[in-house]
Design a protein around this motif. Structure first.
Motif, short mmCIF file in Angstrom:
data_model
loop_
_atom_site.label_atom_id
_atom_site.label_comp_id
_atom_site.label_asym_id
_atom_site.label_seq_id
_atom_site.Cartn_x
_atom_site.Cartn_y
_atom_site.Cartn_z
N ILE A 120 -16.86 -37.27 15.42
CA ILE A 120 -17.56 -36.69 14.44
C ILE A 120 -18.65 -35.90 14.70
N TYR A 139 -12.47 -32.63 14.36
CA TYR A 139 -13.55 -33.43 14.20
C TYR A 139 -14.86 -33.00 13.71
N TYR A 314 -20.08 -38.62 4.82
CA TYR A 314 -19.47 -39.44 6.28
C TYR A 314 -19.13 -40.86 5.70
N THR A 326 -12.06 -42.50 13.98
CA THR A 326 -12.41 -40.82 13.96
C THR A 326 -11.27 -40.18 13.16
N ALA A 330 -12.17 -38.51 9.61
CA ALA A 330 -11.98 -36.91 9.37
C ALA A 330 -10.98 -36.51 8.36
N ARG A 334 -12.11 -34.54 4.54
CA ARG A 334 -11.45 -33.15 4.18
C ARG A 334 -10.73 -33.55 2.83
N GLY A 352 -12.97 -27.43 8.49
CA GLY A 352 -14.11 -28.07 8.60
C GLY A 352 -15.25 -27.54 7.70
#
Length: 400
Positions: A120, A139, A314, A326, A330, A334, A352
């Motif tokens: 990430i 990522y 995160y 990961t 991710a 989102r 992203g």
């Protein structure tokens, strides 16, 4: 019989393992990689590291019952140095995610490496829209602002106010090119024109020849497509040349609270700028600002507040995913809205890009400031869906 008993015992142990067993290396490790000694040292610098540590503390210091560690390093605004640090962090340092990444060329290099390593990245310090455009990553996340948001905010305001002819002083690397291009696109679509531009090296000390070209161009607005000390030095020297007194306006296309503080209200007064955060915006931002000030003796700008928000998001995503894998994290990043002291109702798009409101501000005159760090008047809110490129139009394959 013995085999099935052993298998049954193994299954029993596995089922009893806590969720924390899904955390690699029995910890979550975040790297804050940025400029801590050069032109952008105040822009993000060690203050972003403090913001990241604040986020970890506010989260409780652990996620899925495992400790959270934050490390930091100075990339010196050099992509090769940044990539080497990132590679070492991933290969031997047990770092799970790298954040901040001031300087667009650095951010693009580290995001590319992280894509290969399936790690990430969350960028708060760099501006180029390429991070969520053609060079996007499944990522990779872009948080606090970008060049399009700055162009829409500051560029749009000045064009509407009659500043319809521009000359650009542009930093000679990816960020500067992107900021000039996005602003040009926006102002020409609104009836403005560019009469000239000149590029200068990063960390430039003498802007005299560039400013003389801008002055002689007759442009109503001199757009500073640079940042940090470069912008501050250009503004100081423009004052010495009497450029504003002569009727031209300066547009600081990326200028934050930190640079205004360093320059002082006497020199910075009247500048228009766009930020994604202001500490005196509401009660929540004021409370955050006071806590940040207590540990740093300064108020946060959008880079530092954005880093706080990004780290929190995160960690929330790891908790939601039940692992620090990961791909899962991710996906969770989102899926989750961003609703914290930095952004209210923020949305993480497929490419992203975290879409949130931006704020057009004007630097106060010295007599208008009522207390230290009381520097801005908020002129307008730029809604996120206007500030950022539509994900489907960004050029990112993930958003098609």
């Amino acid at each position: 019989m013995k085999l099935s008993a052993a298998m049954a015992a193994a299954l029993l142990v596995a089922s009893a393992l806590p969720a924390a067993a899904q955390v690699s290396d029995n910890k979550v490790k975040i790297g804050i990689l940025n400029d801590q000694s050069g032109v952008y040292a105040d822009f993000g610098g060690k203050w972003s590291y403090e913001a990241a540590k604040m986020a970890v503390e506010d989260f409780g210091g652990k996620v899925l019952d495992m400790p959270i560690e934050v490390v930091t390093a100075d990339h010196q605004n050099k992509p090769d140095i940044a990539s080497n640090i990132a590679r070492q962090w991933y290969d031997t340092g047990q770092v799970d995610a790298i954040m901040e990444l001031t300087t667009s060329s650095v951010a693009l290099a580290v995001q590319g490496l992280s894509k290969e390593k399936k790690k990430i990245t969350l960028v708060t310090g760099a501006a180029t829209t390429e991070l969520t455009g053609k060079q996007c990553s499944p990522y990779g996340f872009h948080w606090a602002y970008d060049t399009n948001a700055l162009a829409v905010g500051t560029g749009g305001a000045l064009v509407k106010a009659g500043g319809d002819s521009w000359f650009f002083l542009t930093a000679d690397y990816a960020f500067g090119y992107s900021l000039e291009a996005q602003t040009t696109k926006f102002l020409t679509s609104n009836g403005g024109k560019v009469v000239g531009s000149v590029r200068h090296p990063l960390s430039n000390a003498d802007f005299s020849s560039f400013l003389l070209q801008a002055q002689s161009s007759g442009a109503k607005v001199i757009g500073l497509a640079n940042a940090g000390l470069d912008t501050a030095n250009a503004i100081k020297q423009a004052s010495e040349f009497g450029i504003v007194a002569g009727g031209q306006r300066l547009a600081a296309l990326l200028f934050t609270l930190a640079e205004v503080h360093g320059l002082g209200l006497e020199a910075a007064q009247g500048l228009s700028l766009t930020e994604g955060f202001y500490w005196d915006r509401d009660d929540a931002s004021r409370e955050f600002g006071k806590r940040f000030f207590a540990r740093t003796k300064r108020m946060p700008n959008m880079i530092q507040a954005g880093t706080y928000s990004g780290v929190l998001h995160y960690l929330k995503a790891i908790a939601k995913a039940g692992a620090d894998d990961t791909e899962k994290v991710a996906e969770a990043m989102r899926a989750m809205p961003v609703d914290d002291v930095f952004a209210k109702g923020g949305v993480v798009a497929k490419n992203g890009r975290m879409i949130h409101d931006m704020y057009l501000m004007e630097v106060k005159k010295p007599e208008e400031s009522k207390q230290p760090w009381d520097y801005f008047k908020v002129l307008a809110t730029v809604p996120g869906d206007q500030a950022y490129i539509k994900p489907s139009e960004s050029g990112c394959p993930l958003a098609q």
